[in-house]
Enzyme design. Structure first.
Site, short mmCIF file in Angstrom:
data_model
loop_
_atom_site.label_atom_id
_atom_site.label_comp_id
_atom_site.label_asym_id
_atom_site.label_seq_id
_atom_site.Cartn_x
_atom_site.Cartn_y
_atom_site.Cartn_z
N SER A 138 28.13 72.68 94.77
CA SER A 138 27.76 74.89 94.57
C SER A 138 28.07 75.09 95.94
CB SER A 138 26.23 74.76 94.37
OG SER A 138 26.08 76.37 94.49
N TYR A 151 16.88 74.16 96.75
CA TYR A 151 18.26 74.54 96.19
C TYR A 151 19.68 74.44 97.07
CZ TYR A 151 22.08 75.27 93.08
OH TYR A 151 23.30 75.26 92.29
N LYS A 155 21.50 71.01 98.00
CA LYS A 155 22.46 71.09 97.56
C LYS A 155 23.56 70.88 98.75
CE LYS A 155 22.82 71.89 93.57
NZ LYS A 155 23.65 71.45 92.33
#
Length: 266
Positions: A138, A151, A155
């Site tokens: 991502s 997140y 990531k």
């Protein structure tokens, strides 16, 4: 990497980017495509739609024994794994106040899921002197997922792990790419919008939402050139440069966007 006659495994393969990769790999002439997902029935349904080269199985990427068993079974049936796509991921929509269980789940899926896959496939790839790892990391791994601290943190860790693997194993014949899309029209984004997650709203406001098939197209091009960073949204490269050159200005711009979105709620 050319996908013709290759054997590929894709985690998170029951929908979104994973399913799109499976369809595209088959169209490129892959010898076998294994779609692994926590939802085994959905993975099998996608595989049936692709055709005889595809096979759907159940998999929890947080369980290393399951990942090893999948790799062993695929190598037994197909002789080898040429490309392993660690694509499964989860978002939380929470900040630092998110429960420890959410932080742990994000770590287990978004980071250790990649670790488990690398541990399982590297030995055979190193013996053959060739292989490819593709991590779906991502754009949040290069920038920030506004509104989702777990997140963002995990990531970033995934990109760091991918870079470490690329540096460590490229001279041994193993290639590594980090796939870093920004907004993609997937159930993850749709669910975030439905729940009002700030990060999902920021992505939607940017207007740069791609289809999973568009991400798959960009992935094929990136694999063909064996690029470390595969950026389906080319503008992410410019964002990353701006963030590195002027972090205070970059953060100010994001804060301004957040204020605008929050003002719209009042």
């Amino acid at each position: 990497m050319n996908l013709t006659d290759r054997v590929a495994v894709i985690t998170g393969g029951a929908g979104g980017i994973g399913a799109a990769l499976g369809r595209r790999f088959a169209a490129e002439g892959a010898a076998a495509v294994v779609l692994a997902d926590l939802d085994a029935d959905a993975a099998r349904a996608v595989a049936e739609g692709i055709g005889p080269v595809a096979h759907g199985v159940g998999l929890d990427v947080t369980d290393e024994a399951q990942v090893r068993a999948l790799v062993d079974e695929t190598e037994r049936r197909c002789g080898r794994i040429d490309l392993f796509c660690a694509n499964a991921g989860v978002a939380t929509g929470g900040g630092v106040e998110a429960p420890d269980a959410d932080w742990e789940r994000a770590w287990q899926v978004n980071v250790l899921g990649h670790v488990h896959s690398a541990r399982a496939v590297l030995p055979a790839m190193l013996r053959r002197g060739q292989g490819y790892l593709l991590f779906t990391c991502s754009a949040a791994g290069l920038l920030t997922a506004v509104g989702d601290a777990p997140y963002t943190a995990t990531k970033h860790a995934a990109v760091g792990l991918a870079e470490w693997l690329a540096i460590t194993y490229r001279d041994d014949g193993v290639r590594v790419s980090a796939l870093c899309p920004q907004g993609v029209d997937t159930p993850m984004l749709a669910g975030g919008l439905a729940e009002g997650h700030l990060g999902a709203r920021v992505i939607a406001a940017s207007g740069a939402v791609l289809t999973p098939d568009q991400v798959a197209d960009a992935t094929i091009a990136g694999l063909a050139e064996e690029r470390f960073l595969i950026l389906p949204h080319p503008e992410v490269a410019g964002y990353a440069r701006r963030r590195a050159e002027d972090p205070d200005g970059w953060q100010a711009g994001l804060r301004k966007l957040v204020r605008k979105l929050r003002a719209a709620d009042q």
